[in-house]
Write an enzyme that holds these catalytic residues in place. Structure first.
Site, PDB file in Angstrom:
ATOM      1  N   LYS A 164       0.812  -1.217   0.000  1.00 22.50           N
ATOM      2  CA  LYS A 164       0.000   0.000   0.000  1.00 22.50           C
ATOM      3  C   LYS A 164       0.846   1.266   0.000  1.00 22.50           C
ATOM      4  O   LYS A 164       0.340   2.350  -0.257  1.00 22.50           O
ATOM      5  CB  LYS A 164      -0.960  -0.006   1.189  1.00 22.50           C
ATOM      6  CG  LYS A 164      -1.815  -1.246   1.293  1.00 22.50           C
ATOM      7  CD  LYS A 164      -2.768  -1.446   0.136  1.00 22.50           C
ATOM      8  CE  LYS A 164      -3.944  -0.546   0.227  1.00 22.50           C
ATOM      9  NZ  LYS A 164      -5.131  -1.042  -0.473  1.00 22.50           N
TER      10      LYS A 164
HETATM   11  N1  PMP Z   1      -3.352  -7.409   2.325  1.00 24.27           N
HETATM   12  C1  PMP Z   1      -3.099  -6.435   3.211  1.00 24.27           C
HETATM   13  C2  PMP Z   1      -2.305  -6.775   4.435  1.00 24.27           C
HETATM   14  C3  PMP Z   1      -3.580  -5.129   2.974  1.00 24.27           C
HETATM   15  O1  PMP Z   1      -3.314  -4.159   3.877  1.00 24.27           O
HETATM   16  C4  PMP Z   1      -4.328  -4.868   1.806  1.00 24.27           C
HETATM   17  C5  PMP Z   1      -4.861  -3.470   1.566  1.00 24.27           C
HETATM   18  N2  PMP Z   1      -6.080  -3.210   2.225  1.00 24.27           N
HETATM   19  C6  PMP Z   1      -4.586  -5.927   0.913  1.00 24.27           C
HETATM   20  C7  PMP Z   1      -4.059  -7.179   1.212  1.00 24.27           C
HETATM   21  C8  PMP Z   1      -5.459  -5.772  -0.312  1.00 24.27           C
HETATM   22  O2  PMP Z   1      -5.008  -4.820  -1.239  1.00 24.27           O
HETATM   23  P1  PMP Z   1      -6.053  -3.947  -2.075  1.00 24.27           P
HETATM   24  O3  PMP Z   1      -6.644  -2.925  -1.154  1.00 24.27           O
HETATM   25  O4  PMP Z   1      -5.241  -3.348  -3.153  1.00 24.27           O
HETATM   26  O5  PMP Z   1      -7.103  -4.836  -2.612  1.00 24.27           O
END
Ligand code: PMP
Length: 704
Positions: free
Chosen positions: A421
């Site tokens: 992120k």
């Molecule tokens: N895994 C973790 C630990 C995350 O913090 C996130 C982000 N919310 C994700 C997966 C999923 O990513 P995205 O928001 O791009 O779908």
């Protein structure tokens, strides 16, 4: 390491790289970053560059030593399956344990008594035995370790550790510094400042400069006055320091803690206390050296081991440290105009369109960045240490689960802030700075963001570097470690009830909207609607995967989904460039991302994935199919990756890998098929959660 050549558009051959295990990825140099704000704050006439050793594979400079020590041991016959003893604590212990995990060596770590609960948990997860000795000094501990090794006829690594630290830092750390300086032509190094524990790394660096006949470089080691900072001066080899002319300086413990907290909050350099102490001394040294000098500070480790230590205000208070604790930030008013809650997180800002011929995408509001695979050795700011994460081939886990094909994992925990992120945080800030959308980022602006934590850490990091205030709203379920990481970066954190639905005024989204209406010059970048979220992955993450895979075809890409930015951005690029590849999204039971919308919304423990609404950043049509995940399998797989591959990943990473292997089995993928799985974050956020057996047992996740 395998170089994967692929013909680029201009006819030249691009060279991407995949690694055969995480240790190979450790061959990459760590970057140097200039301290810009502290230079102004202290009116320095010289430049200080910090070397980010916390971006090593297990989080510290000790990774280099551990790697070298085991290499020495292998050269005299230690092999996979052998038992080895070593004396180590803190970051060093984690480094030895990580290397041992990759090499399949059964390690026992002997440590003097200490207060290192977080480290012990990590060591346990890495599958090593830890013996806490009833002694307080390293020399006593070493003697007892060696005696135990002799009695049990086990190889003792101690005989190699000093030399390994010396050689590894002579051959690698010092050479990397020189290479970086030459590349960037930022002048000649005047001094290298480094925290001392044994002092062997400092001696190795000094030996490098001695060997090159360059006597103008001062190597300055830093210790703590009363030996009270973790891992500082506890095992000092005074003769070695003297032999190589390492100078010594001392800092006060509390001053070092206070300064390290300031360093993290102003520069976004997420360093541990010994590293902060070294920067503190480097600033003093900069005032003594001639104007225009260049000082390099080698940062020993990062914040991971100290989230329940000097970064935690509760610890500061309990231990009566002379460190100013954080003030409470703003809270939303209890009354509000219901209109401020009118917001639709399911609508993406602007429009994406696909060219019917080239299949490439564009966005109505944002110009795309060109993909750049370079990893410069000297960065502009720490935000440039985001991206270009290593792609590592799993060696043991697929086979152990009956999977024949090749599985590559993209280690996003090696980003500057610790997760994938970071990429979107950086990109959303960049877009807002350039276009004023969704709000103008003028100096003094407050960024407010509802997040499950990692976007919050990324935005806190970007805010620290760019000089914005930052408020993060986050459900209570998310770990205290995440909150402390963000608070350390200078953000205010507001916790919201887990059970509040996204459209409740009390949810993390509701509270963010209310605050936005109350605070002047506040901007919600809004990861659920911001085109920069999927875009960061379309422009960069997916391109990195394709580049690094080179001429190896990609059959399957498996990604978890929260906001859906990762899966949408990567999927679009993968389908555009590799039409035969399939993209699988993984969504937890209890979330509705995989549809249908009326599925039961329920609680699950894996953080960062799933939602009770369909974020605008998720384009479900970009995904070929979905898998639904469970907590237990996800956490067990994350622990298996840590223990058997030395990959220090988080819970959603385990989730992605577990369900990737399930897909491989159900599709019966052949041995030459290639699967890529993204690991969104690392262990730092979860040491008191899924790494902890008690936490796992309370939830029956360890039941057979
Ligand atoms: N895994 C973790 C630990 C995350 O913090 C996130 C982000 N919310 C994700 C997966 C999923 O990513 P995205 O928001 O791009 O779908």
């Amino acid at each position: 390491m395998s170089q994967n050549g692929v013909a680029a558009n201009n006819g030249s051959t691009r060279k991407g790289v995949t690694y055969n295990n995480i240790l190979e990825a450790a061959q990459r140099p760590t970057p140097l970053v200039p301290l810009r704000k502290l230079k102004v704050e202290h009116q320095l006439q010289s430049d200080i560059y910090v070397k980010l050793e916390y971006l090593n594979i297990a989080g510290s400079l000790e990774d280099r030593t551990a790697d070298k020590a085991f290499q020495f041991a292998e050269e005299i016959g230690v092999v996979r399956g052998d038992k080895v003893f070593v004396t180590a604590g803190g970051s060093a212990a984690i480094s030895y344990a990580t290397v041992a995990a990759v090499k399949g060596i059964k390690l026992t770590i002997y440590a003097p008594k200490g207060e290192f609960a977080l480290v012990d948990t990590v060591l346990h997860t890495l599958g090593v035995d830890v013996v806490e000795l009833p002694v307080t000094t390293y020399s006593e501990a070493r003697a007892q370790t060696e005696e135990a090794a002799q009695q049990k006829n086990v190889f003792c690594l101690n005989k190699f550790t000093t030399n390994a630290a010396f050689v590894a830092n002579l051959q690698k750390t010092a050479c990397e510094i020189e290479r970086a300086m030459n590349n960037k032509s930022i002048g000649k190094v005047g001094a290298v400042v480094i925290p001392l524990n044994t002092g062997a790394p400092a001696a190795g660096i000094a030996a490098y400069y001695k060997g090159t006949g360059d006597h103008g470089v001062r190597v300055v080691g830093v210790t703590c006055k009363k030996d009270t900072i973790p891992e500082m001066g506890l095992d000092l080899k005074k003769d070695l320091l003297q032999e190589y002319g390492v100078e010594q300086r001392e800092v006060d413990e509390d001053e070092a803690y206070a300064f390290t907290r300031h360093l993290i909050g102003t520069e976004g350099i997420m360093a541990g206390p010994s590293s902060g102490a070294a920067v503190l001394e480097a600033i003093k040294l900069a005032k003594e050296l001639p104007a225009g000098s260049t000082i390099i500070v080698v940062l020993q480790d990062g914040i991971r081991n100290y989230l329940r230590h000097f970064l935690d205000d509760d610890w500061i208070t309990a231990h009566k440290k002379n460190v100013v604790t954080r003030k409470d930030g703003p809270q939303p008013n209890s009354t509000y105009d219901p209109k401020v809650l009118e917001y639709d997180p399911t609508k993406l800002a602007g429009e994406w369109t696909q060219d019917p011929v080239t299949k490439s995408w564009s966005h109505s509001d944002v110009e795309f960045n060109e993909f750049n695979p370079e990893r410069p050795l000297v960065l502009d700011t720490v935000l440039d240490a985001i991206g270009k994460t290593p792609l590592v081939k799993l060696q043991h886990v697929p086979k152990a689960h009956g999977v024949k094909c090749n599985v590559y994992v993209k280690c996003e925990y090696m980003n500057a802030g610790g997760s994938t992120k970071d990429r979107i945080a950086k990109r959303m800030v960049e877009i807002a700075e350039k276009t004023g959308r969704p709000g103008k980022l003028v100096p003094g602006v407050t960024l407010i963001e509802p997040t499950s934590g990692n976007t919050g850490i990324g935005l806190s990091l970007a805010s620290a570097v760019r000089g914005y205030k930052c408020i993060i709203t986050m459900p209570k379920k998310m770990s205290k470690e995440k909150a402390i990481a963000m608070a350390s970066l200078g953000s205010t954190i507001i916790r919201t009830p887990n059970e509040a639905g996204f459209d409740s005024p009390h949810s993390h989204i509701g509270v963010a909207l209310r605050l936005k209406s109350e605070i002047q010059d506040a901007v919600v970048l809004d990861q659920y609607c911001n085109p920069g979220n999927p875009l960061a992955h379309y422009e960069q993450t997916a391109e990195e995967i394709i580049y690094d895979m080179g001429d190896k075809h990609i059959d399957l890409v498996v990604l978890t989904a929260g906001t859906g930015g990762t899966v949408t951005g990567i999927s679009r690029k993968i389908h555009e460039k590799i039409p035969t590849a399939k993209v699988v999204g993984v969504d937890p039971h209890g979330s509705i991302l995989a549809g249908p919308a009326e599925t039961d919304i329920d609680f699950y423990e894996v953080e960062g994935i799933g939602y009770d609404f369909l974020p605008g950043t998720l384009d479900t049509s970009a995904i070929d199919y979905w898998a639904k995940s469970h907590d237990k399998e996800s956490f067990l797989m994350a622990r298996e990756l840590i223990r058997t591959e030395g990959i220090l990943c988080g819970g959603s990473s385990g989730c992605a890998v577990h369900y990737a292997l399930e897909e491989c089995k159900s599709l019966n993928l052949p041995a030459d098929a290639n699967v890529v799985v993204l690991l969104p974050d690392g262990i730092r956020n979860y040491i008191t959660k899924f790494l902890d057996d008690d936490w796992m047992n309370e939830r029956h996740f360890l039941d057979a």
